[in-house]
Write an enzyme that holds these catalytic residues in place. Structure first.
Site, PDB file in Angstrom:
ATOM      1  N   CYS A  81      33.692  29.360  27.474  1.00  6.70           N
ATOM      2  CA  CYS A  81      34.312  29.507  25.949  1.00  6.70           C
ATOM      3  C   CYS A  81      35.216  28.568  25.573  1.00  6.70           C
ATOM      4  O   CYS A  81      35.890  28.939  26.499  1.00  6.70           O
ATOM      5  CB  CYS A  81      33.728  31.262  25.653  1.00  6.70           C
ATOM      6  SG  CYS A  81      34.975  32.000  23.621  1.00  6.70           S
ATOM      7  N   CYS A 122      39.951  40.067  14.054  1.00  2.92           N
ATOM      8  CA  CYS A 122      40.007  39.288  15.071  1.00  2.92           C
ATOM      9  C   CYS A 122      41.798  38.972  15.772  1.00  2.92           C
ATOM     10  O   CYS A 122      42.820  38.648  14.963  1.00  2.92           O
ATOM     11  CB  CYS A 122      39.397  37.911  14.802  1.00  2.92           C
ATOM     12  SG  CYS A 122      39.415  36.415  15.430  1.00  2.92           S
ATOM     13  N   CYS A 177      35.594  38.208  23.693  1.00  5.37           N
ATOM     14  CA  CYS A 177      35.031  38.289  22.059  1.00  5.37           C
ATOM     15  C   CYS A 177      36.426  38.302  21.260  1.00  5.37           C
ATOM     16  O   CYS A 177      36.875  39.793  21.447  1.00  5.37           O
ATOM     17  CB  CYS A 177      34.280  38.326  21.669  1.00  5.37           C
ATOM     18  SG  CYS A 177      32.352  37.642  22.186  1.00  5.37           S
ATOM     19  N   GLU A 197      43.410  29.059  25.218  1.00  7.66           N
ATOM     20  CA  GLU A 197      42.579  29.792  25.901  1.00  7.66           C
ATOM     21  C   GLU A 197      41.076  29.561  26.318  1.00  7.66           C
ATOM     22  O   GLU A 197      41.091  28.911  25.418  1.00  7.66           O
ATOM     23  CB  GLU A 197      43.215  31.172  25.825  1.00  7.66           C
ATOM     24  CG  GLU A 197      44.332  31.356  26.231  1.00  7.66           C
ATOM     25  CD  GLU A 197      44.753  33.334  25.821  1.00  7.66           C
ATOM     26  OE1 GLU A 197      45.425  33.392  26.526  1.00  7.66           O
ATOM     27  OE2 GLU A 197      43.769  33.678  24.785  1.00  7.66           O
ATOM     28  N   CYS A 205      44.631  30.239  14.757  1.00  5.47           N
ATOM     29  CA  CYS A 205      43.063  29.806  13.054  1.00  5.47           C
ATOM     30  C   CYS A 205      43.748  30.474  12.044  1.00  5.47           C
ATOM     31  O   CYS A 205      44.528  30.950  11.564  1.00  5.47           O
ATOM     32  CB  CYS A 205      42.207  30.750  13.424  1.00  5.47           C
ATOM     33  SG  CYS A 205      40.839  30.580  12.581  1.00  5.47           S
ATOM     34  N   CYS A 257      40.356  36.844  10.335  1.00  4.73           N
ATOM     35  CA  CYS A 257      39.527  37.846  10.089  1.00  4.73           C
ATOM     36  C   CYS A 257      40.449  39.006  10.503  1.00  4.73           C
ATOM     37  O   CYS A 257      41.272  39.002  12.074  1.00  4.73           O
ATOM     38  CB  CYS A 257      38.245  37.568  10.932  1.00  4.73           C
ATOM     39  SG  CYS A 257      38.062  36.255  10.606  1.00  4.73           S
TER      40      CYS A 257
HETATM   41  N1  SAH Z   1      35.969  30.741  14.574  1.00  2.00           N
HETATM   42  C1  SAH Z   1      34.762  30.858  15.033  1.00  2.00           C
HETATM   43  C2  SAH Z   1      35.061  30.959  16.252  1.00  2.00           C
HETATM   44  C3  SAH Z   1      34.686  31.784  17.161  1.00  2.00           C
HETATM   45  S1  SAH Z   1      34.047  32.802  17.568  1.00  2.00           S
HETATM   46  C4  SAH Z   1      34.091  31.874  14.518  1.00  2.00           C
HETATM   47  O1  SAH Z   1      34.308  32.988  13.712  1.00  2.00           O
HETATM   48  O2  SAH Z   1      32.619  32.236  14.617  1.00  2.00           O
HETATM   49  C5  SAH Z   1      34.468  33.984  18.339  1.00  2.00           C
HETATM   50  C6  SAH Z   1      33.208  35.498  17.491  1.00  2.00           C
HETATM   51  O3  SAH Z   1      34.110  36.645  18.377  1.00  2.00           O
HETATM   52  C7  SAH Z   1      33.104  35.362  17.040  1.00  2.00           C
HETATM   53  O4  SAH Z   1      31.787  35.868  16.254  1.00  2.00           O
HETATM   54  C8  SAH Z   1      34.289  36.650  16.100  1.00  2.00           C
HETATM   55  O5  SAH Z   1      34.104  37.025  14.826  1.00  2.00           O
HETATM   56  C9  SAH Z   1      33.817  37.684  16.896  1.00  2.00           C
HETATM   57  N2  SAH Z   1      35.501  38.812  17.079  1.00  2.00           N
HETATM   58  C10 SAH Z   1      36.128  38.295  16.871  1.00  2.00           C
HETATM   59  N3  SAH Z   1      37.260  39.706  17.447  1.00  2.00           N
HETATM   60  C11 SAH Z   1      36.684  39.926  17.552  1.00  2.00           C
HETATM   61  C12 SAH Z   1      36.715  41.669  18.852  1.00  2.00           C
HETATM   62  N4  SAH Z   1      37.543  41.983  18.166  1.00  2.00           N
HETATM   63  N5  SAH Z   1      36.046  41.832  18.974  1.00  2.00           N
HETATM   64  C13 SAH Z   1      34.446  41.083  19.617  1.00  2.00           C
HETATM   65  N6  SAH Z   1      34.521  40.147  19.076  1.00  2.00           N
HETATM   66  C14 SAH Z   1      35.107  39.876  18.055  1.00  2.00           C
HETATM   67 FE1  SF4 Z   2      39.357  32.299  13.068  1.00  2.00          FE
HETATM   68 FE2  SF4 Z   2      39.124  35.037  14.079  1.00  2.00          FE
HETATM   69 FE3  SF4 Z   2      37.950  34.974  12.101  1.00  2.00          FE
HETATM   70 FE4  SF4 Z   2      36.123  32.966  14.204  1.00  2.00          FE
HETATM   71  S1  SF4 Z   2      36.904  35.290  14.064  1.00  2.00           S
HETATM   72  S2  SF4 Z   2      37.636  32.352  11.949  1.00  2.00           S
HETATM   73  S3  SF4 Z   2      38.644  32.717  15.822  1.00  2.00           S
HETATM   74  S4  SF4 Z   2      40.263  34.498  12.681  1.00  2.00           S
END
Ligand code: SAH
Ligand code: SF4
Length: 354
Positions: free
Chosen positions: A108, A122, A340, A95, A115, A119
């Protein structure tokens, strides 16, 4: 077969020498012509390359692919955000999200399908890693968005590129690096350092490496003010803890001369207390940084809730009172799961047949 955006400018010249037996001078000329029509005009069919002789195109097309992946689906949010689901040549799905605002627009892009990092807040994290995207697959996300938006004029519609889609960019380092080279090249997509942000969950050794080899703006997904909380919501913290990350962020900021964006998603009763805000202020004093607070975007099955407005306001107040810069990032494209942390596709790792 090579895909054109797996080659930076130097690679392309070398390819023309090796594969088409051009001499040095001719390889430069042909590489320039190719890049001009491909990255500046946006052409993806050799037929349109009126600047190249037919015989050369015929030879070239045996070894070089310049077509784009397919758009499988497109969703438009009521706030103008657009999400494209792309089907790669190997059928994997990824996406890409376009986020317009009054003054500028951001694209973006994803760096991996799925991944590895899991986390807890996410959505991408529940999709096991399927694969790293190639530089070509990364760049094609931008080219497709530009096609869709008719963004091939000198005045760009897409002004900023953020590596904040699916996946952890620093676990796909070499391909990210190559794609950034093509993005930055003035004969390529011509984005300056300050128009590109790479976001990482804190893969420490590669933060340092990126300072030397990538050099864009850096965003750090911190999301917690101490290791105890971070360990529970971001398991990668057990490998690279906050102290370790801070050291490398300091190196990055020294080299790059810019503040690092700290990304911090506010999760109700998890990381949004006043104590957390104070701890975070202390962390921020330890390297040049500014804070991007992110409203939590829910997705099907998640157990977290967004912080209340009141708690968010208190948190911001504390950070500001400690002399730091903080902005609250509003969710965009939530209705199409384009905000995000909401990205996820149906791609699965191929099951091994035993
Ligand atoms: N993997 C990298 C790049 C992804 S960026 C990273 O984690 O930085 C996507 C951003 O959205 C990251 O800062 C992530 O932590 C944040 N994110 C993940 N899940 C989210 C959610 N449910 N609501 C808001 N932000 C979120
Ligand atoms: Fe992976 Fe989502 Fe964690 Fe970024 S925030 S490292 S995309 S699991």
């Amino acid at each position: 077969m090579h895909h054109i955006s797996d080659l930076n400018y130097q690679d392309l010249k070398q390819f023309l020498v090796n594969q088409l037996n051009l001499d040095k001078k001719n390889s430069s000329m042909r590489a320039n012509q190719l890049w001009k029509f491909f990255y500046q005009k946006g052409y993806s069919d050799f037929k349109l390359f009126s600047n190249l002789p037919s015989k050369f195109k015929e030879e070239l097309s045996k070894d070089l692919v310049i077509s784009r992946p397919k758009i499988k689906n497109k969703q438009v949010s009521k706030d103008g955000t657009i999400k494209w689901l792309l089907e790669l040549n190997d059928k994997n799905l990824v996406e890409t999200v376009y986020i317009p605002s009054e003054t500028h627009a951001t694209l973006c892009i994803s760096s991996q399908v799925g991944c590895t990092l899991n986390c807890k807040f996410c959505h991408t994290g529940i999709q096991p890693l399927v694969k790293n995207l190639s530089s070509n697959e990364i760049i094609c996300q931008i080219l497709i968005a530009k096609d869709e938006l008719n963004d091939w004029k000198e005045q760009k519609k897409i002004n900023n590129i953020v590596y904040m889609g699916m996946g952890e960019p620093f676990y796909n380092f070499e391909n990210i690096k190559k794609s950034v080279e093509i993005l930055k090249d003035e004969n390529g997509l011509n984005f300056s350092n300050k128009k590109i942000t790479v976001s990482t969950s804190g893969i420490s050794p590669n933060i340092k490496k990126a300072a030397d080899e990538i050099g864009t703006y850096l965003a750090l997904s911190l999301h917690a003010s101490n290791d105890e909380i971070r360990n529970t919501i971001m398991p990668i913290n057990k490998k690279y803890n906050i102290q370790d990350i801070i050291n490398n962020c300091n190196e990055y900021a020294k080299k790059n001369g810019e503040k690092i964006f700290i990304e911090y998603v506010l999760l109700k009763d998890i990381n949004d207390s006043e104590k957390c805000a104070k701890e975070l202020s202390k962390i921020m004093s330890r390297f040049p940084s500014k804070l991007n607070l992110i409203q939590f975007n829910p997705w099907p099955g998640v157990k977290y809730l967004p912080s209340t407005e009141e708690q968010t306001a208190k948190f911001i107040e504390i950070i500001k009172n400690n002399g730091h810069i903080v902005t609250l990032r509003k969710s965009r494209g939530k209705d199409i799961l384009g905000a995000c942390g909401q990205l996820k596709t149906e791609s699965e790792r191929e099951k091994r047949i035993v």
